[in-house]
Design a protein around this motif. Structure first.
Motif, PDB file in Angstrom:
ATOM      1  N   ILE A  95      57.293   2.504  -6.029  1.00 44.86           N
ATOM      2  CA  ILE A  95      56.969   3.770  -6.683  1.00 44.86           C
ATOM      3  C   ILE A  95      55.761   3.565  -7.587  1.00 44.86           C
ATOM      4  O   ILE A  95      55.626   2.513  -8.218  1.00 44.86           O
ATOM      5  N   GLN A  96      54.871   4.546  -7.572  1.00 45.46           N
ATOM      6  CA  GLN A  96      53.646   4.498  -8.382  1.00 45.46           C
ATOM      7  C   GLN A  96      53.531   5.805  -9.161  1.00 45.46           C
ATOM      8  O   GLN A  96      53.771   6.875  -8.601  1.00 45.46           O
ATOM      9  N   LEU A  97      53.151   5.701 -10.441  1.00 45.34           N
ATOM     10  CA  LEU A  97      52.939   6.883 -11.273  1.00 45.34           C
ATOM     11  C   LEU A  97      51.667   6.696 -12.075  1.00 45.34           C
ATOM     12  O   LEU A  97      51.362   5.597 -12.527  1.00 45.34           O
ATOM     13  N   SER A  98      50.961   7.782 -12.262  1.00 42.75           N
ATOM     14  CA  SER A  98      49.786   7.768 -13.122  1.00 42.75           C
ATOM     15  C   SER A  98      49.828   9.026 -13.984  1.00 42.75           C
ATOM     16  O   SER A  98      49.915  10.144 -13.467  1.00 42.75           O
ATOM     17  N   TYR A  99      49.809   8.825 -15.300  1.00 46.30           N
ATOM     18  CA  TYR A  99      49.922   9.925 -16.247  1.00 46.30           C
ATOM     19  C   TYR A  99      48.535  10.413 -16.653  1.00 46.30           C
ATOM     20  O   TYR A  99      47.676   9.620 -17.035  1.00 46.30           O
ATOM     21  N   LYS A 100      48.323  11.722 -16.591  1.00 46.05           N
ATOM     22  CA  LYS A 100      47.032  12.312 -16.931  1.00 46.05           C
ATOM     23  C   LYS A 100      47.108  13.155 -18.207  1.00 46.05           C
ATOM     24  O   LYS A 100      46.206  13.128 -19.023  1.00 46.05           O
ATOM     25  N   ARG A 101      48.181  13.932 -18.339  1.00 48.33           N
ATOM     26  CA  ARG A 101      48.399  14.815 -19.494  1.00 48.33           C
ATOM     27  C   ARG A 101      49.902  14.891 -19.764  1.00 48.33           C
ATOM     28  O   ARG A 101      50.689  14.833 -18.835  1.00 48.33           O
ATOM     29  N   PRO A 102      50.283  15.095 -21.017  1.00 52.69           N
ATOM     30  CA  PRO A 102      51.721  15.182 -21.319  1.00 52.69           C
ATOM     31  C   PRO A 102      52.297  16.570 -21.059  1.00 52.69           C
ATOM     32  O   PRO A 102      51.579  17.564 -21.026  1.00 52.69           O
ATOM     33  N   PHE A 103      53.598  16.599 -20.863  1.00 48.31           N
ATOM     34  CA  PHE A 103      54.364  17.844 -20.838  1.00 48.31           C
ATOM     35  C   PHE A 103      55.201  17.877 -22.103  1.00 48.31           C
ATOM     36  O   PHE A 103      55.673  16.845 -22.575  1.00 48.31           O
ATOM     37  N   ARG A 104      55.447  19.077 -22.624  1.00 43.93           N
ATOM     38  CA  ARG A 104      56.263  19.251 -23.819  1.00 43.93           C
ATOM     39  C   ARG A 104      57.400  20.227 -23.533  1.00 43.93           C
ATOM     40  O   ARG A 104      57.346  21.002 -22.585  1.00 43.93           O
ATOM     41  N   TYR A 105      58.396  20.178 -24.384  1.00 44.42           N
ATOM     42  CA  TYR A 105      59.565  21.048 -24.276  1.00 44.42           C
ATOM     43  C   TYR A 105      59.152  22.505 -24.082  1.00 44.42           C
ATOM     44  O   TYR A 105      58.268  23.003 -24.760  1.00 44.42           O
ATOM     45  N   GLY A 106      59.808  23.172 -23.101  1.00 51.14           N
ATOM     46  CA  GLY A 106      59.572  24.583 -22.862  1.00 51.14           C
ATOM     47  C   GLY A 106      58.464  24.897 -21.876  1.00 51.14           C
ATOM     48  O   GLY A 106      58.377  26.028 -21.393  1.00 51.14           O
TER      49      GLY A 106
END
Length: 140
Positions: A60-71
């Motif tokens: 499995i590979q993941l790359s984070y670009k921007r965060p997500f927040r509650y809601g």
């Protein structure tokens, strides 16, 4: 190429102390997207299990670009990146409400006998499913 889409509203329990989605949650979201893709293509993972097989993740590979927040609303886009008849690679793109790509990734799976955990030929055990995957990997 068919791209399946699933929407998820970010729940408070999915966030960490920084109030952003905890990084491990994206693996769960990948599973949600993959299950939806399989269903959209006319199959059910539960049927595979009932037949005595499972499809574990081998990479499995993941790359984070921007965060997500509650809601916030997240859209998981999932498609078949490659399929050899032994291994299938699913690709993922998770976007926010404005269409910004926040996470990209892929997971590699193989089908194994549930009892022995020995790999099996997807084409032999699930010929209809295999035919659809072959078509989708070619983008037809």
């Amino acid at each position: 190429m068919f791209i399946s889409e699933t929407q998820i509203e970010v729940r408070y329990a999915e966030t960490d102390a920084m109030q952003v989605v905890y990084h491990g949650q994206y693996v769960v979201w990948f599973e949600i997207g993959r299950t939806r893709l399989i269903k959209d293509l006319g199959f059910h993972y539960a049927d595979m299990e009932k037949a005595g097989f499972v499809s574990p993740v081998t990479d499995i590979q993941l790359s984070y670009k921007r965060p997500f927040r509650y809601g916030e609303m997240a859209t998981i886009r999932t498609w078949i990146q490659s399929h050899s008849g032994i291994r299938t690679t699913y690709a993922y793109e998770i976007v926010n409400e404005t269409g910004d790509v926040c996470v990209i990734g892929s997971s590699v799976h193989t089908v194994v006998n549930k009892e022995t955990f020995r790999p099996v030929k997807f084409k032999k055990e699930f010929p209809e499913w295999h035919a659809v995957y072959e078509k989708e990997k070619q983008g037809q």
